[in-house]
Write a protein that holds these residues in place. Structure first.
Motif, mmCIF file in Angstrom:
data_model
loop_
_atom_site.group_PDB
_atom_site.id
_atom_site.type_symbol
_atom_site.label_atom_id
_atom_site.label_comp_id
_atom_site.label_asym_id
_atom_site.label_seq_id
_atom_site.Cartn_x
_atom_site.Cartn_y
_atom_site.Cartn_z
ATOM 1 N N ARG A 1 39.410 51.304 45.350
ATOM 2 C CA ARG A 1 40.592 51.447 44.334
ATOM 3 C C ARG A 1 41.773 50.474 44.917
ATOM 4 N N SER A 2 42.019 50.804 45.928
ATOM 5 C CA SER A 2 44.017 50.393 46.576
ATOM 6 C C SER A 2 43.459 49.004 46.306
ATOM 7 N N ALA A 3 42.320 47.938 46.603
ATOM 8 C CA ALA A 3 42.274 47.085 46.441
ATOM 9 C C ALA A 3 41.882 46.006 45.004
ATOM 10 N N LEU A 4 42.271 47.359 44.017
ATOM 11 C CA LEU A 4 41.419 46.204 42.991
ATOM 12 C C LEU A 4 42.818 45.842 42.405
ATOM 13 N N PRO A 5 44.562 45.768 42.288
ATOM 14 C CA PRO A 5 45.607 45.065 41.677
ATOM 15 C C PRO A 5 45.114 43.583 42.843
ATOM 16 N N ASP A 6 45.331 43.411 43.871
ATOM 17 C CA ASP A 6 45.068 42.373 44.461
ATOM 18 C C ASP A 6 43.676 41.528 44.221
ATOM 19 N N PRO B 1 32.537 46.692 39.466
ATOM 20 C CA PRO B 1 32.389 45.959 38.438
ATOM 21 C C PRO B 1 32.628 46.934 37.269
ATOM 22 N N LEU B 2 32.509 47.994 36.993
ATOM 23 C CA LEU B 2 33.002 49.005 35.978
ATOM 24 C C LEU B 2 34.787 48.209 35.487
ATOM 25 N N VAL B 3 35.682 47.762 36.215
ATOM 26 C CA VAL B 3 36.436 47.587 36.287
ATOM 27 C C VAL B 3 36.968 46.719 35.681
ATOM 28 N N LEU B 4 35.991 45.364 35.968
ATOM 29 C CA LEU B 4 36.440 44.610 36.188
ATOM 30 C C LEU B 4 35.132 44.477 33.932
ATOM 31 N N ALA B 5 34.582 45.059 33.922
ATOM 32 C CA ALA B 5 34.033 45.249 32.608
ATOM 33 C C ALA B 5 34.977 45.702 31.613
ATOM 34 N N ASP C 1 38.552 27.576 47.809
ATOM 35 C CA ASP C 1 39.803 28.682 48.649
ATOM 36 C C ASP C 1 39.854 29.588 47.450
ATOM 37 N N ALA C 2 38.958 30.349 47.446
ATOM 38 C CA ALA C 2 39.132 31.737 46.963
ATOM 39 C C ALA C 2 39.601 32.955 48.146
ATOM 40 N N PRO C 3 40.656 33.545 47.134
ATOM 41 C CA PRO C 3 41.400 34.055 47.795
ATOM 42 C C PRO C 3 40.564 35.255 48.763
ATOM 43 N N VAL C 4 40.813 35.512 49.717
ATOM 44 C CA VAL C 4 39.897 36.418 50.120
ATOM 45 C C VAL C 4 41.089 38.109 50.106
ATOM 46 N N VAL C 5 40.576 39.106 49.330
ATOM 47 C CA VAL C 5 40.541 40.509 49.798
ATOM 48 C C VAL C 5 39.809 41.485 49.830
ATOM 49 N N GLU C 6 40.413 41.945 50.833
ATOM 50 C CA GLU C 6 39.943 42.645 51.796
ATOM 51 C C GLU C 6 40.499 44.330 51.749
ATOM 52 N N ALA C 7 39.169 45.388 50.872
ATOM 53 C CA ALA C 7 39.431 47.139 50.948
ATOM 54 C C ALA C 7 39.481 48.088 52.611
ATOM 55 N N ALA C 8 39.906 48.658 52.813
ATOM 56 C CA ALA C 8 39.553 49.090 53.862
ATOM 57 C C ALA C 8 38.827 50.143 53.274
ATOM 58 N N GLY C 9 37.971 51.238 54.620
ATOM 59 C CA GLY C 9 37.271 51.467 54.032
ATOM 60 C C GLY C 9 37.116 53.274 55.365
#
Length: 830
Positions: free
Chosen positions: A13-18, A44-48, A178-186
């Motif tokens: 969830r913390s990576a969703l804004p980026d 996918p639920l957020v994107l939808a 050159d798509a942005p790379v978004v990383e989420a912490a586990g």
């Protein structure tokens, strides 16, 4: 009711804004999120717009495996408090659970490819998420390339997300513009590593074979893990057969459920694995559990260190899965499963020192797999060579050429490589093109056999395809249930192309064999001695006790190669009549005059062949002269120029020419074996053109033929005797033959007394001869390349040694001034 607490607890969830910002600004993004963070379910639920009230979109999520697609859809539906098929659904081969209001659809990458081929615009789809990109499955790589093409030409509004637990993020970023790379912490816990290698060495995997000793060791490590640690145990094994074997060795465990999870596991078992159990569990799984599935309750992982990857043996024309050492990346993924919910431990069934020698990542399928289906997809897309597709790795040229050969043989592509209407139809069957060809060119009953060939048949079904078909019809196991469902699907998606095709009696073994032969025409084989020769030229053996052993003709559907064996071994096949073999492999049927060198002679015959298999042979009375000449040349290459007549004069001429070539180079010819064989037209005609058999070669005077290579045009040939004479005159008046055996230093062997009075060493072409000075009896007495030095320094010792032994011969004190002679002292006095 939406389970907000469960959604809020997912770390991604913390990576969703980026992520949403990247998609809003660029339309593409690469999401890197460790397993268990909610990457596959929350994103996918957020994107939808289903989880946070965002704009409503239709999202397609592509998973590499059917089991993962079903599990992801069920999990998302559970998070929304719904049943699958309402807001979230899934589509896999032969199964579709969606409704009119579905906004997130989870599909396999194969299903996504089918849709792209039918509708390149993906009408109605707003976002596509390619999950588990790090696994580098061929369908996923292909889908990514097609989607990027669609976005660049038809749908610039289509949003693309490449998501993975661990991947080459920068590589995927470049691929997607050159798509942005978004990383989420586990959210993971520490995992201790226990190295648990077998006490005794085990044989490395070979083909599909795994040493039973290793599997017994894995079972013992599972028992150790249960005794030493709490929580469920997840054990990674390469395939279904190994899972079944280890499960059998774990029988009798008290208060422990042993579950087997793999792509072919029944839905009830999959559901049980993905839900907490009432009792302690041991879950035996393939690599499907590395990242695609989350198994709750696991605190311990036991890793066999093996995996299955596709491989193609181009030399034998066989393809399939091979057991390999799992990569370090896979090992890290597997170990991480023990630290999802609490601190855990991983038992690795190999030595710590071995770990550094493992490959860093699994091999991309595009580098090692059969590319026939990929090549057909590319052809239907309009890019037969796949040169215009955005791929992380280019397909190997050899594998693409082999794929095009297969596609041409089944009528899927035209001579330019473009897909034919038949090829387009084949691409939409959801089958390998070989199996699609068999389905279309056979009666309706072919669906049963094709379904049997489209998935690995349980080993207990035996190696006879007809017998396996009867076993599947009886039902009673999970494989038979899946087979029946696939039969229904195939009957629905295809009607045979065969003119006049009519249903045949079920269980007709001839029909089963014909279907397999149409799918694998180059694997049709005839009994030849103790093994079977396939029309491809490879050999296979049939095991003792097989129902097919001794059949005159068979078709090999599945084969492997045992350790240390030069031949393959049939694992699944069918008997076929010769007329079926001829019809199925008609494109390989050929009749021609064949003249070749065999067993030391020219053999001329008319041969009817089915590929490498000889069907009929008749002798040829008057073979075509050009073919005879080619066979004789082949004989010379195989057995050497010794087949010609080499007189002493011919051998000496060749040695003299070799000396001049080494000393002076051009224009003197190269007379080495390789050079002469390469220039047979220049020196062996017309004799070779008149020859018809081995005996004729033996009558060709090689010396006379060699004179054609002399440099006549420049006049140098006239200097042969001057530059490399056969004999040289010595002071005694003798003409002594020069030995040119060593082209670097010719030898003159002459009696010592015949050189008295000669102060300078004789030369040929400016090269001092190596003089072998002989005793009166013709035995070597000394060797020198400097005669003056020998007279001065070496002669005295030779004189002292031989003077008493040969008293009748002259031994002057000053040989440089003495009279040369061929005679004894007594004869000189007369």
């Amino acid at each position: 009711m939406i389970r907000d607490d469960a959604l809020a607890a997912l770390p991604v969830r913390s990576a969703l804004p980026d992520l949403t910002a990247a998609l809003d600004s660029r339309g593409t993004a690469v999401l890197v999120a460790p397993p268990g963070t909610g990457k596959t379910t929350l994103v996918p639920l957020v994107l939808a717009g289903l989880a946070d009230g965002g704009p409503a979109r239709r999202v397609v999520v592509a998973e590499p495996r059917r089991i993962a697609a079903r599990a992801a859809a069920r999990r998302m539906a559970w998070l929304l408090g719904e049943k699958p098929g309402v807001s979230v659904g899934h589509t896999v081969r032969g199964e579709r659970v969606v409704g009119p209001h579905t906004r997130v659809e989870v599909v396999t990458t194969g299903v996504l490819l089918q849709r792209l081929q039918r509708d390149q615009e993906l009408a109605g789809v707003d976002v596509v998420m390619l999950d588990e990109c790090h696994e580098r499955h061929l369908d996923a790589d292909t889908a990514a390339a097609f989607l990027w093409d669609v976005r660049g030409t038809l749908r610039p509004d289509l949003r693309l997300v490449a998501a993975s637990a661990t991947t080459d993020a920068q590589g995927w970023s470049r691929l997607l513009g050159d798509a942005p790379v978004v990383e989420a912490a586990g959210a993971s816990y520490p995992v201790d590593v226990v190295w648990a290698p077998p006490a005794r060495p085990v044989r490395p995997p070979h083909g599909m074979r795994v040493d039973p000793a290793l599997l017994a060791h894995v079972a013992s490590v599972v028992r150790r893990a249960l005794a030493e640690h709490s929580g469920d145990v997840l054990c990674f094994l390469p395939g279904v057969g190994e899972i079944a074997r280890v499960a059998g060795q774990l029988g009798g465990l008290a208060d422990v459920d042993v579950l087997q999870v793999h792509g072919r596991a029944p839905a009830a078992v999959q559901d049980a694995v993905l839900s907490p159990g009432a009792r302690r569990r041991v879950v035996l799984a393939t690599s499907v559990a590395e990242s695609s599935l989350t198994v709750p309750g696991v605190r311990v992982v036991v890793d066999s260190g093996l995996a299955r990857e596709p491989r193609v043996d181009h030399a034998r024309g066989l393809s399939g899965l091979a057991t390999v050492r799992a990569s370090r990346a896979a090992g890290a993924q597997r170990a991480g499963r023990a630290g999802r919910e609490a601190p855990g431990v991983v038992f690795r069934c190999w030595d710590r020192a071995e770990d550094t020698r493992l490959p860093a990542f699994p091999a991309p399928e595009i580098k090692v797999a059969d590319l026939t289906a990929f090549a057909l997809q590319a052809s239907c897309w309009g890019d037969p060579d796949a040169t215009g597709l955005a791929l992380l790795d280019a397909p190997p040229a050899g594998a693409m050429a082999a794929a095009r050969d297969v596609l041409t043989a089944v009528g899927a592509v035209d001579p330019t490589g473009r897909a034919t209407p038949r090829g387009t139809r084949l691409s939409r069957l959801g089958l390998h093109p070989r199996l699609g060809r068999a389905l279309l060119d056979s009666p309706a009953s072919a669906a049963e056999t094709v379904a049997l060939l489209s998935e690995e048949v349980p080993r207990e079904y035996g190696d006879d395809l007809a017998g396996a078909l009867r076993r599947a019809r009886r039902g009673g196991d999970a494989y038979a249930a899946r087979w029946a469902a696939e039969v229904r699907r195939l009957r629905g998606v295809a009607q045979p192309d065969a003119p006049g095709a009519a249903p045949e009696p079920l269980g007709d073994e001839a029909a089963v064999g014909r279907v397999a032969a149409l799918a694998f025409p180059e694997r049709i084989a005839r009994l030849d001695g103790g093994s079977y020769l396939m029309v491809s030229g490879s050999r296979v053996e049939v095991t003792e006790g097989s129902a097919l052993r001794g059949a005159p003709w068979i078709v090999v559907a599945v084969a492997d190669r045992p350790v240390g064996k030069g031949h393959g071994r049939m694992r699944l096949g069918a008997a076929v009549p010769e007329e079926v073999a001829r019809a199925a492999a008609a494109s390989l049927l050929d009749e021609r005059e064949e003249v070749r060198w065999a067993e030391g002679e020219v053999v001329a015959r008319r041969v009817e062949r089915l590929g490498a298999v000889e069907l009929a042979v008749r002798p040829l009375a008057k073979p075509e002269p050009g073919l005879v000449r080619a066979a004789l040349v082949d004989g010379l290459r195989r057995e050497g120029l010794g087949l010609l007549r080499w007189t002493e004069h011919a051998q000496l001429l060749r040695q003299r020419l070799a000396f001049l070539r080494a000393r002076l180079g051009e224009p003197w010819p190269d007379v080495s074996e390789e050079a002469l064989l390469a220039r047979v037209d220049d020196w062996l005609e017309p004799e070779l053109g008149r020859a018809r058999r081995r005996a004729d070669l033996g009558r060709i005077d090689a010396g006379q033929a060699l004179t054609r290579l002399l440099p006549w045009a420049g006049g140098e040939a006239a200097r042969l005797d001057e530059l490399a004479p056969e004999r040289v005159a010595v002071p005694s008046g003798s003409r002594v033959r020069v030995d040119y055996t060593d082209p670097e230093r010719p030898v003159l062997a002459v009696k010592l007394q015949e050189l008295f009075g000669l102060r300078e060493t004789p030369e040929v072409a400016g090269v001092p001869l190596l003089v072998h000075l002989l005793s009166p009896a013709g035995r070597p007495a000394a060797v020198t390349a400097d005669l003056a030095s020998f007279w001065r320094d070496g002669y005295r010792a030779v004189r002292a040694e031989l003077r008493g032994r040969y008293p009748k011969h002259p031994w002057p004190e000053d040989p440089a001034t003495a009279e040369p002679t061929r005679h004894t002292t007594a004869r000189l006095r007369r």
